[in-house]
Enzyme design. Structure first.
Site: not given
Ligand SMILES: *[C@@H]1O[C@H](CO)[C@@H](O)[C@H](O)[C@H]1NC(C)=O
Ligand SMILES: *[C@@H]1O[C@H](CO)[C@@H](O)[C@H](O)[C@H]1NC(C)=O
Ligand SMILES: *[C@@H]1O[C@H](CO)[C@@H](O)[C@H](O)[C@H]1NC(C)=O
Ligand SMILES: *[C@@H]1O[C@H](CO)[C@@H](O)[C@H](O)[C@H]1NC(C)=O
Ligand SMILES: *[C@@H]1O[C@H](CO)[C@@H](O)[C@H](O)[C@H]1NC(C)=O
Length: 274
Positions: A185, A239
Site C-alpha cells: 500500500e 475513513e
C-alpha cells in the site's frame, strides 16, 4: 488478508495446518470470489511481540501448503512489510541494506520463501511519512534537483523510485535480486493538520499519478527498468470513523458516501467514473 492475531495459531507446528485449512474453507471456498493474493498480517516486523514476528514465516508456509492441498494452487501468499526493514540510510539507493537484526533472523529465509513459491515481496513505501518542505517536489514527482547515486551514476527524480530501488538493492545484497517486488500500500492524503505543508487534492493527485506511472506504465525504476509492479493504492475511501490525526481519515479517492474526493485521472475515463 488475514489479521495479525491469527498468525501464531497458523504457525503452530501441530495444529497450524488444520487451522489454515479451516480458514481457507471458511473464507475462500465461495465461487463468487476470485482471490489471487493472500496477505498474512500487515507490517508484522515492527511489532513489540517477538512471538508474532517468529510466527510470520511459518504461518505463510502453512497457508501456502494448505492452499495447495485445498485446490487453490494459484493463490499466492505474501505479507506487506514496512520500509523500516531497511537499515537507516541517507536515501542513496545503493547504500541500502536490510536492518541488521532482520538480516540474520528473518532474512534470507523470507526472500527464499518468495523465490520458492513466487509471490511478490511486498513493501509499503510511504514517502508521505518521510518528506519535508525541501523534498516535497522530489516526493510528489514534480520537477526537482534529483538525487544522484554515485555508485550507479543514476539520477533519481522521485523518492518513491529511490525507495523501490533501495529494497531491490537490499535484496541483491542478500542474493535475491530475482524476487519480484510489489507495493502493499502507498498513498497521499488530501487533508492534514492546518499548518502542514504539502497536503491537498493536487498533492495527492500528483503523488498517486506519479506512483502509478512508475508501477504500471512499464517504465520501471532506474535499477529495475521496464518492469511493472503490482500496486495497491491506499485508499479507495476516506475513513471518517478512524481515530488519530486528521490525515489518517483522508487518504481516500472517495468520500464514505461514494462521491469522489478527487479524480485520479490515470484510473478513470476522464469523466469521473472508475
Ligand atoms: C481470476 O483472476 C485472474 C487474475 O486476475 C484471472 O486470470 C482469472 O481469469 C480469474 N478467474 C475467474 C474465474 O474470474
Ligand atoms: C518546488 O517546485 C516549485 C515549482 O517548480 C518551485 O517554485 C519551488 O521553489 C520548489 N521548491 C523547492 C523547495 O525546491
Ligand atoms: C553511501 O554510498 C556512498 C558511495 O556511493 C558513500 O560515499 C557514502 O559514504 C555512503 N553513505 C552511507 C551512509 O553509507
Ligand atoms: C545525472 O545528473 C548529473 C548531474 O546533474 C549529470 O551530469 C548526469 O549526466 C546525469 N546522469 C544521467 C544518467 O542522466
Ligand atoms: C528497456 O526498454 C528500452 C526501450 O524499449 C530499451 O532500449 C532498453 O534496452 C530496455 N532495458 C532493459 C534493461 O531491458
Amino acid at each position: 488478508s488475514l489479521t495479525n492475531s491469527l498468525l501464531p495459531s497458523l504457525a503452530d507446528k501441530s495444529t497450524g495446518l488444520t487451522t489454515a485449512v479451516s480458514w481457507i474453507r471458511a473464507n475462500l471456498a465461495t465461487p463468487a470470489t476470485n482471490v489471487t493474493l493472500l496477505l498474512a498480517g500487515n507490517e508484522i516486523l515492527p511489532s513489540p511481540d517477538p512471538n508474532l514476528i517468529l510466527s510470520l514465516l511459518p504461518a505463510m508456509r502453512r497457508l501456502a501448503q494448505a492452499l495447495k492441498s485445498e485446490g487453490f494452487p494459484s493463490i499466492r501468499v505474501s505479507t506487506p512489510h514496512y520500509l523500516g526493514i531497511l537499515a537507516p540510510s541517507d536515501g542513496i539507493p545503493t547504500n541500502a541494506t536490510f536492518r541488521a537484526g532482520y538480516n540474520t533472523k528473518l532474512f534470507p529465509s523470507m526472500p527464499q520463501f518468495h523465490r520458492e513459491t513466487k509471490p511478490p515481496f511486498m513493501v509499503n513505501p510511504y514517502p508521505y511519512f518521510s518528506y519535508n518542505p525541501q523534498t516535497l517536489n522530489y516526493t510528489l514527482f514534480r520537477p526537482n534537483a534529483r538525487i544522484y547515486d554515485p555508485a550507479t551514476k543514476l539520477n533519481y527524480t522521485s523518492m518513491f523510485e529511490a525507495q523501490m530501488d533501495a529494497i531491490y538493492t537490499a535484496m541483491v545484497k542478500l542474493g535475491y535480486g530475482d524476487v519480484e517486488v510489489a507495493i502493499g500500500e502507498a498513498g497521499w492524503p488530501t487533508q492534514a493538520e492546518a499548518d502542514q505543508v504539502g497536503v491537498g487534492v493536487k498533492e495527492a493527485q500528483d503523488f498517486n499519478e506519479g506512483m502509478l506511472r512508475v508501477c504500471s506504465s512499464g517504465k520501471g525504476t532506474p535499477l529495475m527498468p521496464n518492469r511493472t509492479f503490482e500496486t495497491y493504492l491506499f485508499s479507495l475511501f476516506d475513513e471518517n470513523q478512524k481515530p488519530g490525526p486528521v490525515d489518517e481519515r483522508h487518504f481516500g479517492l472517495f468520500n464514505p458516501d461514494f462521491t469522489p474526493v478527487y479524480d485520479l485521472r490515470l484510473l478513470t475515463d476522464g469523466k469521473g467514473s472508475v
